[in-house]
Structures are given as C-alpha cells and as structure tokens.
Write an enzyme that holds these catalytic residues in place. Sequence first.
Site, mmCIF file in Angstrom:
data_model
loop_
_atom_site.group_PDB
_atom_site.id
_atom_site.type_symbol
_atom_site.label_atom_id
_atom_site.label_comp_id
_atom_site.label_asym_id
_atom_site.label_seq_id
_atom_site.Cartn_x
_atom_site.Cartn_y
_atom_site.Cartn_z
ATOM 1 C CD GLU A 1 -2.864 -1.179 2.399
ATOM 2 O OE1 GLU A 1 -2.740 -0.322 3.293
ATOM 3 O OE2 GLU A 1 -3.761 -2.041 2.425
ATOM 4 C CG ASN B 1 -0.405 -7.088 -1.246
ATOM 5 O OD1 ASN B 1 -0.953 -7.802 -2.085
ATOM 6 N ND2 ASN B 1 -0.877 -6.931 -0.018
ATOM 7 C CG HIS C 1 -9.477 -6.002 1.525
ATOM 8 N ND1 HIS C 1 -9.650 -7.053 2.397
ATOM 9 C CD2 HIS C 1 -8.156 -5.722 1.530
ATOM 10 C CE1 HIS C 1 -8.480 -7.388 2.919
ATOM 11 N NE2 HIS C 1 -7.552 -6.597 2.410
ATOM 12 C CD GLU D 1 -4.111 -7.876 2.065
ATOM 13 O OE1 GLU D 1 -4.975 -7.173 2.639
ATOM 14 O OE2 GLU D 1 -2.900 -7.618 2.118
ATOM 15 C CG ASP E 1 -12.093 -9.209 3.118
ATOM 16 O OD1 ASP E 1 -12.101 -8.301 2.256
ATOM 17 O OD2 ASP E 1 -11.584 -9.052 4.247
HETATM 18 C C1 XIL Z 1 -5.346 -6.068 8.802
HETATM 19 C C2 XIL Z 1 -5.552 -7.210 9.792
HETATM 20 O O1 XIL Z 1 -6.487 -8.094 9.247
HETATM 21 C C3 XIL Z 1 -6.053 -6.668 11.110
HETATM 22 O O2 XIL Z 1 -6.113 -7.703 12.080
HETATM 23 C C4 XIL Z 1 -5.141 -5.545 11.597
HETATM 24 O O3 XIL Z 1 -5.681 -4.975 12.765
HETATM 25 C C5 XIL Z 1 -4.987 -4.480 10.529
HETATM 26 O O4 XIL Z 1 -4.504 -5.073 9.339
HETATM 27 N N1 XIL Z 1 -4.506 -4.609 3.987
HETATM 28 C C6 XIL Z 1 -3.443 -5.364 4.391
HETATM 29 C C7 XIL Z 1 -3.543 -6.203 5.614
HETATM 30 O O5 XIL Z 1 -2.444 -5.446 3.662
HETATM 31 O O6 XIL Z 1 -2.316 -6.324 6.278
HETATM 32 C C8 XIL Z 1 -4.587 -5.674 6.553
HETATM 33 O O7 XIL Z 1 -4.719 -6.584 7.641
HETATM 34 C C9 XIL Z 1 -5.884 -5.470 5.823
HETATM 35 C C10 XIL Z 1 -5.723 -4.451 4.739
#
Ligand code: XIL
Length: 377
Positions: free
Chosen positions: A186, A227, A263, A293, A295
């Site tokens: 990010e 990423n 996400h 990632e 969801d």
């Molecule tokens: C999130 C975790 O799921 C949480 O438990 C934590 O509090 C914050 O980070 N992008 C990412 C991940 O690259 O590392 C993040 O994970 C979600 C968003």
Amino acid sequence: MSENRDRLIERAGIGLLAIGGLLVLVAVVFGVLIAIGVGDESADPQQPGPAAGEPGGPTLRALAGPRRLLVGAAVPVEALKGDASYARTLAREYNALTPENAMKWDTIHPERNRYDFAPADSIVRFARAHDMAVRGHTLVWYRQVPSWVTDRSWTRPELEQVLHDHIRRVVGHYRGKIAQWDVVNEAFDSEGKLRDSIWMRVIGPEYIDLAFRWAHEADPDAKLFYNDYDLEFPGAKARAVMAFVRDLQRRGVPIDGVGIQAHELTVRPPSRKELQSALRGYAGLGLDVGITELDVGIYLPTSAAKLDEQAAVYSDVLDACLAVSRCGSFVTWGFTDKYSWIPSELPGFGDALPFDANYAPKPAFTALRRGLARGHP
Ligand code: XIL
C-alpha cells in the site's frame, strides 16, 4: 486505517444506490451459471468422508493442486492456538497461508534490538507440517509500525540502516521457507500518489527500490511482490501503480509480482472484466500476479440473497484469476467469519468469508469449489 475505511464506506454508499440493479445482475449471472450446469460436485472416492458439519466433496486444495494454484487464507496466530476446528479446516482446505499480523513490524520487531519471531514461527511451522506455502506479509507498510520507529527523528542514513537491518533479519530468518513476500504494501494512496509515511518522509520514494533489493539479497529464491488495494478498479490509483511498477522493472529493481488485495463489498464489486484486465495488465509486464487478500463484506444483516451475491463476487474473482495463467495465488483474508477484520474495520459490514463462524461452508465456498472444479471459464 481511516483512509482504507473511508474508501470502502464511500464505495458502499455509491453501491447501495446501485443495489437494485446489481441484484438483477447477480440473479442473471447466477441463472446463467445454473443453466449451464457448472461443476461436478461428486465426492472424490480417495477422500475420507466428511465429519459432521464439514462440506462433502473435494477440498479446495485438492482441486487447486493440479492447477498449480496456491489457494490460501490469512491466519491470525490466536486462532491457530486452542481452536481445533480452525486448524482442521485450514489444513484440510488450503495449500497456502499468509500470517495476518505476525510478520508485521509491531509484532515481529517490537523494539529496536528485539525481534519476536515466535508467533510467525508457529504459523510457518503449521504451514510446513501441512504442506502449505507461505506468503510473507509484509516488510514495509505505513501501518502497524511500532512507535520506536515512528516517534523519533531519524536521519536518512539512520532510517535506511534500520530498514535494511529489519529486512535482512526477517527475510533471512525465513530464507527458503517463504514462497512470496509482500515486500512493499500500500505505498500509494487512493489518488495515486505515493502516500505519506515515515519511509517516504525520511528516505523518499527510493525506500521502495531499496526494500526490494535488500529482500532479494536476503532470500534470492523468494518471489517479491508489490501489494495494494483497488488495483482492480480503473482509475488514477490503478494507473499510477502500473506506471510505477513498469518503472521499477525498467530500473532493474527485483520485483517478481503484484498482489491485488481485493477487499470487496457485495454492494459494489468490480466486474470480472475489470479484475481480469488488471491481472492481465501486470501479467503482460512479465510479472506474476495474485489475489492476495480477498474478502467480500456484506452490509448486515445477512440474508440468503446477500449470501448469493457474495458467492457471485467470489466466483468472479476466482474466474478472473483462473483466466490468467500468471495468476498463481488466490488468497482470502481469513476463511471463517469467526475471525475477520471487516466488522471492526467497517462497522455495519461483516460475514465476509466463505465459512460461517461455526465453520459451515457458505454459498461462497460452494462457488469457489465449483469454479476450481470447472477451471478457466
Ligand atoms: C489487517 C488485519 O487483518 C487486522 O487484524 C489488523 O488490525 C490491521 O490489518 N490490507 C493489508 C492487511 O495489507 O495487512 C490488513 O490486515 C488489511 C488491509
């Protein structure tokens, strides 16, 4: 936290307006899938029968293996301890995992002269015991950086030294055990600008080149990824990241792949075409790509219709990955609604994963299994 959150909420707002149209679209997509009779749900005779509450039929990993696809989930260390159903489901269904937090700075390097590898080690041990690949996450990010790093004024050489030590130590510790590292996470904001962070302020944009070079020195066999989120939505950010990655390649920075976090929310998912063209774009640069990632948050309360919409989004993301041969990993951010970052990150949303909180498979799980069984759409 807040920017990611604002962005998701903004998408949700726009999406809620469009929900009527979307429902129709999802119904049509589903109708077509059902009409063409996708998937063969017959159980694999080689597999022992499922225990009560477990899905029958082949596991995700049994279907992904022959395609050489990593099918994984992010793992919070707490869940692996003392939740037998969690560990059993994870090992049964997945051939890869990503430590959800255990490799981030605040956990693994809490003080300047102290590393805490124990939580990440236990996850990596679990992976090895169950023949699962590990995605290392993450070496440089603007969040979850401990205060010993953020609350000091460093000179550029000092902070470079700190970053170099961290990367050498962490990547070196897991050398040979990590298939892919999210080296930089990010680095761009939603407008497509390199985001503000301690790394940007003190070192400048070159921190990214340095991180990749140092990670490569510490483990030449690990695949090194950039990423980020929202790369699947055409716009300023997607364009900026694409241009930046090309520039890294042009300058000989050792980058192997790009991870699309994905996400998503049911109320405004990317189209399969958008997903596919983002994956193809990076693959066209000669890079590996992955969904890292995934969801799909539901605007609560959940209903049968929303679970079906969610399944359609999972299915689209998987199909986009299956359609691109360089897409070698398909990782969800958790697998059970019992452990998911969505309800705390985005109040009002939840139930984002393929298994419910009691480890019962949801329509999203069935959609993934069908998609893997069917292959390239
Ligand atoms: C999130 C975790 O799921 C949480 O438990 C934590 O509090 C914050 O980070 N992008 C990412 C991940 O690259 O590392 C993040 O994970 C979600 C968003």
